[in-house]
Write an enzyme that holds these catalytic residues in place. Structure first.
Site, PDB file in Angstrom:
ATOM      1  N   ASP A  35      30.338  39.283  45.469  1.00 56.06           N
ATOM      2  CA  ASP A  35      29.772  40.494  44.861  1.00 56.06           C
ATOM      3  C   ASP A  35      29.425  41.492  45.946  1.00 56.06           C
ATOM      4  O   ASP A  35      28.652  41.165  46.846  1.00 56.06           O
ATOM      5  CB  ASP A  35      28.515  40.138  44.054  1.00 56.06           C
ATOM      6  CG  ASP A  35      28.860  39.270  42.854  1.00 56.06           C
ATOM      7  OD1 ASP A  35      28.370  38.134  42.767  1.00 56.06           O
ATOM      8  OD2 ASP A  35      29.680  39.730  42.029  1.00 56.06           O
ATOM      9  N   ASP A 172      31.996  36.714  33.964  1.00 58.24           N
ATOM     10  CA  ASP A 172      31.099  36.782  35.115  1.00 58.24           C
ATOM     11  C   ASP A 172      29.645  36.951  34.679  1.00 58.24           C
ATOM     12  O   ASP A 172      29.235  38.002  34.213  1.00 58.24           O
ATOM     13  CB  ASP A 172      31.512  37.980  36.003  1.00 58.24           C
ATOM     14  CG  ASP A 172      30.715  38.037  37.287  1.00 58.24           C
ATOM     15  OD1 ASP A 172      30.984  38.918  38.119  1.00 58.24           O
ATOM     16  OD2 ASP A 172      29.810  37.193  37.461  1.00 58.24           O
TER      17      ASP A 172
HETATM   18  C1  DX5 Z   1      26.060  39.481  38.811  1.00 60.99           C
HETATM   19  C2  DX5 Z   1      27.269  38.961  39.574  1.00 60.99           C
HETATM   20  C3  DX5 Z   1      27.559  37.511  39.304  1.00 60.99           C
HETATM   21  C4  DX5 Z   1      26.391  36.603  39.575  1.00 60.99           C
HETATM   22  C5  DX5 Z   1      26.546  35.350  38.760  1.00 60.99           C
HETATM   23  O1  DX5 Z   1      26.074  40.884  38.883  1.00 60.99           O
HETATM   24  O2  DX5 Z   1      28.423  39.690  39.215  1.00 60.99           O
HETATM   25  O3  DX5 Z   1      28.685  37.126  40.078  1.00 60.99           O
HETATM   26  O4  DX5 Z   1      26.341  36.217  40.903  1.00 60.99           O
HETATM   27  O5  DX5 Z   1      25.356  34.627  38.885  1.00 60.99           O
HETATM   28  P1  DX5 Z   1      24.808  33.790  37.614  1.00 60.99           P
HETATM   29  O6  DX5 Z   1      25.853  32.756  37.337  1.00 60.99           O
HETATM   30  O7  DX5 Z   1      23.511  33.202  38.094  1.00 60.99           O
HETATM   31  O8  DX5 Z   1      24.664  34.765  36.500  1.00 60.99           O
HETATM   32 ZN    ZN Z   2      30.333  39.163  40.178  1.00 62.17          ZN
END
Ligand code: DX5
Ligand code: ZN
Length: 215
Positions: A35, A172
């Site tokens: 990210d 995601d």
């Molecule tokens: C949030 C990101 C995700 C996040 C997912 O904006 O795009 O990739 O890291 O984390 P979890 O699985 O904890 O929602």
């Molecule tokens: Zn992400």
């Protein structure tokens, strides 16, 4: 198309990224989700361009670079992605999604268009063909550990019905062992796995990854 398990580096130990990536790879990760956030499009800033370049230099696992940044079409050359990588830009951040997709594909990477939970699927109508896939945010972007927005599960199903075979659909946000099964059944073939699965600390990376692969 097999389901790709993409652990989200945002959820890893930020002071030990090298070891974390090594452990994720040996646990069986298919792709590393990174990210990139600018503090404008989302209220968070984390991994920067130099870290992404260093990861590319030291590891040969495909990267899935999720750009949560404004005007990404002007900043794609900050990164060194290539063949086998995935790069997603948010529909909400650019006037020129087709130009962004063209640049990403010119480098040999797969171009994904990312949609926030509130962005309706109909925006895809005249742009989906420029991309190789769709990233559906199942939480509001910017942080890990958030709760899934239930309506996004049906959004995955509707997207799969709309899009051509072989089109990547990535989910995601809050991909748990339970929600992952529904996401796969609804048509997702790339799962961003974070705090509620691979990084849940309930199991080690290998056990979690194998469990997700077995869904
Ligand atoms: C949030 C990101 C995700 C996040 C997912 O904006 O795009 O990739 O890291 O984390 P979890 O699985 O904890 O929602
Ligand atoms: Zn992400």
């Amino acid at each position: 198309m097999k389901t790709l398990i993409c652990p989200s580096l945002m959820c890893a130990d930020q002071l030990h990224l090298f070891d974390e990536i090594k452990a994720l790879i040996s646990a069986g990760a298919d792709v590393i989700h990174i990210d990139v956030m600018d503090g404008e499009f989302v209220p968070n800033i984390q991994i920067g361009t130099e870290t992404v370049k260093a990861i590319k230099r030291d590891f040969d696992i495909p990267l899935d670079i999720h750009l949560m940044i404004n005007s990404p079409e002007r900043k794609l050359n900050y990164f060194n992605f290539g063949e086998g990588d995935f790069v997603s830009v948010h529909y909400e951040t650019t006037y020129h999604p087709a130009r962004a997709a063209e640049y990403i594909k010119s480098k040999g990477a797969k171009a994904l268009l990312a949609l926030n939970p509130a962005t309706p699927l109909y925006v895809l109508e005249d742009i989906y063909a420029s991309f190789d896939g769709l990233l559906i945010m199942t939480v509001n972007p910017g942080y890990s550990g958030q709760k899934l927005i239930p309506a996004t599960l049906d959004k995955i199903k509707r997207a799969r019905a709309l899009l051509p075979d072989g089109y990547y659909i990535e989910a995601d946000g809050n991909v748990s062992f339970e929600s992952a099964k529904i996401m796969i059944d609804n048509g997702a073939n790339m799962l961003v796995c974070g705090s509620s699965s691979v990084f849940s600390r309930e199991f080690d990376y290998k056990t979690s990854t194998e469990r997700l692969k077995g869904l």
